[in-house]
Design a protein around this motif. Structure first.
Motif, PDB file in Angstrom:
ATOM      1  N   GLN A  19       0.756  -1.140   0.025  1.00  0.00           N
ATOM      2  CA  GLN A  19      -0.159  -0.087  -0.027  1.00  0.00           C
ATOM      3  C   GLN A  19       0.856   1.193  -0.014  1.00  0.00           C
ATOM      4  O   GLN A  19       1.839   1.247   0.636  1.00  0.00           O
ATOM      5  CB  GLN A  19      -1.008  -0.021   1.257  1.00  0.00           C
ATOM      6  CG  GLN A  19      -1.549   1.313   1.636  1.00  0.00           C
ATOM      7  CD  GLN A  19      -2.603   1.124   2.793  1.00  0.00           C
ATOM      8  OE1 GLN A  19      -3.772   0.755   2.725  1.00  0.00           O
ATOM      9  NE2 GLN A  19      -2.077   1.575   3.876  1.00  0.00           N
ATOM     10  N   GLY A  89     -11.965  -5.159  -0.929  1.00  0.00           N
ATOM     11  CA  GLY A  89     -10.971  -4.139  -0.795  1.00  0.00           C
ATOM     12  C   GLY A  89     -11.897  -2.825  -1.417  1.00  0.00           C
ATOM     13  O   GLY A  89     -11.593  -1.719  -0.826  1.00  0.00           O
ATOM     14  N   ASP A  92     -15.041  -1.889   0.099  1.00  0.00           N
ATOM     15  CA  ASP A  92     -15.124  -1.461   1.407  1.00  0.00           C
ATOM     16  C   ASP A  92     -14.362  -0.168   1.424  1.00  0.00           C
ATOM     17  O   ASP A  92     -13.907   0.546   2.279  1.00  0.00           O
ATOM     18  CB  ASP A  92     -14.023  -2.295   2.109  1.00  0.00           C
ATOM     19  CG  ASP A  92     -15.046  -3.684   2.755  1.00  0.00           C
ATOM     20  OD1 ASP A  92     -16.287  -3.791   2.544  1.00  0.00           O
ATOM     21  OD2 ASP A  92     -14.415  -4.634   3.258  1.00  0.00           O
ATOM     22  N   ARG A  94     -11.152   0.467   0.575  1.00  0.00           N
ATOM     23  CA  ARG A  94      -9.897   0.609   1.291  1.00  0.00           C
ATOM     24  C   ARG A  94      -8.945   1.063   0.164  1.00  0.00           C
ATOM     25  O   ARG A  94      -7.720   1.390   0.693  1.00  0.00           O
ATOM     26  CB  ARG A  94      -9.640  -0.993   1.651  1.00  0.00           C
ATOM     27  CG  ARG A  94     -10.389  -1.135   2.775  1.00  0.00           C
ATOM     28  CD  ARG A  94      -9.970  -2.718   3.221  1.00  0.00           C
ATOM     29  NE  ARG A  94      -8.647  -2.716   3.776  1.00  0.00           N
ATOM     30  CZ  ARG A  94      -8.193  -3.803   4.030  1.00  0.00           C
ATOM     31  NH1 ARG A  94      -8.542  -5.086   3.793  1.00  0.00           N
ATOM     32  NH2 ARG A  94      -6.778  -3.715   4.358  1.00  0.00           N
TER      33      ARG A  94
END
Length: 152
Positions: A19, A89, A92, A94
């Motif tokens: 990330q 992901g 959500d 993210r």
């Protein structure tokens, strides 16, 4: 406002998820996925010989070849597992952008299993097997500014 970019580095048996929260910042490793079945040889996955088929005319027979090998099927299963994780992901919230770095044969399999909206978040694809590299080395394969392709 900072954007979050996920970077998936994968091959047919291992995937690592990184990330980045800053356009020029370092990568942080979030997850690692291992799919050992994709690394086995065909004969390790099959317990017996292929079935036999009879010739339509005359005596004789031949071995039946499956349409896909079990190794290809396991690779496909791993790509599906990763695509489901990425879908969750995305739904959500993210990540805002997605980068895929994968061994060439696996990259296509993974891309094919992503849903349209998740595929639409892909900012960059790199067809290389880099799963053995650390976060700093992976970062060197990415653009200096990660957010240029993510909407402001």
């Amino acid at each position: 406002m900072n954007k979050t970019v996920w970077i998936v580095v994968a091959n047919r048996g291992v995937a690592r998820l990184f990330q980045a929260r800053q356009p020029t910042g370092p990568l942080q490793e979030l997850e690692a996925f291992i799919h050992p079945e994709a690394r086995l040889r065909e004969q390790d996955l099959v317990s017996d010989r292929p079935g036999r088929g009879a010739e339509r005319f005359g005596p004789g027979g031949h071995a039946e070849d499956p349409d896909t090998t079990l190794v290809e099927q396991e690779t496909s299963n791993f790509a599906l597992e990763l695509s489901r994780f990425l879908l969750k992901g995305r739904t959500d919230g993210r990540f805002d952008g997605l980068m895929l770095i994968a061994a060439p044969a696996f990259l296509g399999s993974l891309r094919d299993r992503l849903d349209g909206p998740t595929r639409g978040r892909i900012m960059l694809e790199v067809a290389k097997n880099l799963v053995h590299l650390d976060a700093a080395a992976v970062r060197n394969y990415l653009p200096d500014r990660l957010y240029s392709a993510v909407g402001a």
